[in-house]
Design a protein around this motif. Structure first.
Motif, PDB file in Angstrom:
ATOM      1  N   LEU A  15       0.703  -1.148  -0.068  1.00 46.86           N
ATOM      2  CA  LEU A  15       0.040  -0.100  -0.208  1.00 46.86           C
ATOM      3  C   LEU A  15       0.714   1.256   0.053  1.00 46.86           C
ATOM      4  N   LYS A  16       1.854   1.135  -0.423  1.00 46.43           N
ATOM      5  CA  LYS A  16       3.080   2.261  -0.251  1.00 46.43           C
ATOM      6  C   LYS A  16       2.592   3.425  -1.084  1.00 46.43           C
ATOM      7  N   GLY A  17       1.846   3.484  -2.066  1.00 46.00           N
ATOM      8  CA  GLY A  17       1.283   4.565  -2.814  1.00 46.00           C
ATOM      9  C   GLY A  17       0.321   5.472  -1.836  1.00 46.00           C
ATOM     10  N   GLN A  18      -0.762   4.421  -1.464  1.00 39.94           N
ATOM     11  CA  GLN A  18      -1.784   5.165  -0.556  1.00 39.94           C
ATOM     12  C   GLN A  18      -0.990   5.789   0.706  1.00 39.94           C
ATOM     13  N   ALA A  19      -0.136   4.848   1.262  1.00 38.60           N
ATOM     14  CA  ALA A  19       0.500   5.182   2.460  1.00 38.60           C
ATOM     15  C   ALA A  19       1.139   6.642   2.321  1.00 38.60           C
ATOM     16  N   ALA A  21       0.857   8.854   0.237  1.00 37.04           N
ATOM     17  CA  ALA A  21      -0.095  10.047   0.077  1.00 37.04           C
ATOM     18  C   ALA A  21      -0.677  10.581   1.126  1.00 37.04           C
ATOM     19  N   ILE A  22      -1.326   9.706   2.115  1.00 35.27           N
ATOM     20  CA  ILE A  22      -1.700   9.801   3.397  1.00 35.27           C
ATOM     21  C   ILE A  22      -0.792  10.665   4.375  1.00 35.27           C
ATOM     22  N   LEU A 281      -8.946   9.827   4.624  1.00 37.72           N
ATOM     23  CA  LEU A 281      -8.400   9.071   3.780  1.00 37.72           C
ATOM     24  C   LEU A 281      -7.785   7.789   4.537  1.00 37.72           C
ATOM     25  N   THR A 282      -7.472   7.731   5.585  1.00 39.59           N
ATOM     26  CA  THR A 282      -7.041   6.823   6.588  1.00 39.59           C
ATOM     27  C   THR A 282      -8.169   5.808   6.756  1.00 39.59           C
ATOM     28  N   MET A 285      -9.009   4.018   3.729  1.00 41.13           N
ATOM     29  CA  MET A 285      -8.044   2.932   3.245  1.00 41.13           C
ATOM     30  C   MET A 285      -8.209   1.781   4.155  1.00 41.13           C
ATOM     31  N   ARG A 288     -11.437  -0.120   3.765  1.00 39.45           N
ATOM     32  CA  ARG A 288     -11.223  -1.157   2.694  1.00 39.45           C
ATOM     33  C   ARG A 288     -10.443  -2.436   2.804  1.00 39.45           C
TER      34      ARG A 288
END
Length: 373
Positions: A15-19, A21-22, A281-282, A285, A288
């Protein structure tokens, strides 16, 4: 390594991309908070120390022409500590090679010794001579704007008479930290300056021998500012008093304190927006992720992991993402705070503006960010 920790690292990589971004959103909120709190700390501590060191007055008042003998009656007002009568006037100034109008505030200093209140700080040059004739200290911003140095001269129109004044020194004062001319919206050091001159010279120029047209005073701890101002207005009314006012309404101090208040407002509002977005956002994510891993969660619990252990696993995922954002925000916030303090050093005329943020800004920003996430 604990099996859940291995899973945690795999999840973070997956999840590095989402992490990331957050973490960037968190870093933005932390940076604004650290920047604001650090700048507030620098401005507030510098202002407080400077005011105390140079004895910045608590109350000011203007009059048309009040006798010096009135000073004793002003000093008898309940709560008054120090009274200093002065002469403060506006004048037109001509600077060589500058052909636009210049307005200056002329402020008297005692013929002997130094002022008790609103003491100027000599930055360059020499003290005013004993006779103090045709010489002055000028404000540092004005001197720098026109590249004036001690020994240079300028012409000052005093009460209809043009006089050549020698610059004895360059100074700063707590009364003119934010140096703004009459009717101006922003400081303009090329068109506005401050001159400090001996009292007897200004008194002779403006026909104020044995009189004053401005008074500054400090109050005893616990004194009623409102009652002192009311009593002072009553004493000055027969002499053309225009209304006494407190330090909070003094124009230079008002701009400084208002800037600190605006920084405090920014520290409350902007980080809250960033952290609310980060929390949203957290939540999206994590909700989900938990929904996708319901089967894995069931297997983990079947193998003996408690609900608390599984919940802590997902909490650590959030904490690690947020911690990265906090660390990034700390560095960015420190750099932005340094830049903002430098901007204030150019805007406000302090002898020094020390930037040394304490741990409070970093602890608060980190704790709030992790709690939000």
């Amino acid at each position: 390594m604990h099996p859940l920790d291995r899973k945690l690292l795999r999840d973070l990589w997956r999840l590095k991309g989402q992490a990331f971004a957050i973490a960037l959103v968190v870093a933005s909120g932390v940076a604004v908070l650290v920047m604001s709190l650090a700048a507030i700390e620098a401005l507030d501590e510098t202002t407080t120390a400077y005011y105390e060191q140079q004895h910045f007055a608590h109350v000011f008042a203007n009059a048309k022409r009040a006798p010096r003998s009135l000073t004793a009656r002003i000093a008898e007002i309940d709560g008054v500590q120090i009274v200093e009568p002065r002469i403060v006037r506006w004048a037109n100034v001509d600077v060589p090679n500058f052909h636009e109008p210049i307005i200056a505030t002329l402020v008297s200093v005692p013929d002997t010794g130094t002022p008790q209140l609103n003491q100027p700080t000599l930055r360059r040059g020499r003290p005013l001579s004993a006779d103090g004739m045709d010489e002055a200290w000028i404000s540092e911003a004005f001197a720098d704007a026109h590249q004036l140095r001690p020994g240079d001269s300028l012409r000052v129109l005093m009460n209809g008479r043009s006089r050549e004044i020698e610059i004895a020194g360059v100074a700063l004062s707590p009364e003119f930290v934010y140096s703004i001319g009459p009717g101006a919206l922003m400081p303009d050091a090329k068109r506005y300056g401050v001159l400090w001159m001996k009292e007897r010279e200004l008194a002779a120029a403006y026909d104020l021998e044995g009189a004053f047209d401005n008074v500054a005073m400090t109050l005893l701890p616990g004194a009623s500012e409102r009652l002192v101002i009311a009593a002072l207005d009553q004493l000055l009314e027969p002499y053309g008093g225009t209304g006494a006012y407190a330090r909070r309404d003094q124009i230079s101090n008002w701009f400084v304190t208002n800037e600190i208040a605006q920084l405090a407002t920014m520290a409350r509002i902007l980080p809250s927006i960033f952290l609310a977005v980060a929390a949203f956002l957290t939540n999206v994510m994590l909700a989900r992720l938990v929904a996708l891993e319901r089967a894995e969660i069931g297997l983990l619990k079947a193998f003996g992991y408690t609900g608390g252990a599984v919940a802590w696993h997902y909490a650590k995922l959030v904490i690690l993402m947020t911690t990265f954002g906090v660390l990034l925000g700390w560095g960015l916030g420190y750099a932005l705070g340094w830049w903002m303090t430098g901007t204030y050093a150019d805007l406000f005329n302090f002898p020094t503006l020390r930037y040394a943020p304490g741990p409070r800004a970093f602890v608060w920003s980190g704790a709030i960010s992790i709690a939000a996430a």
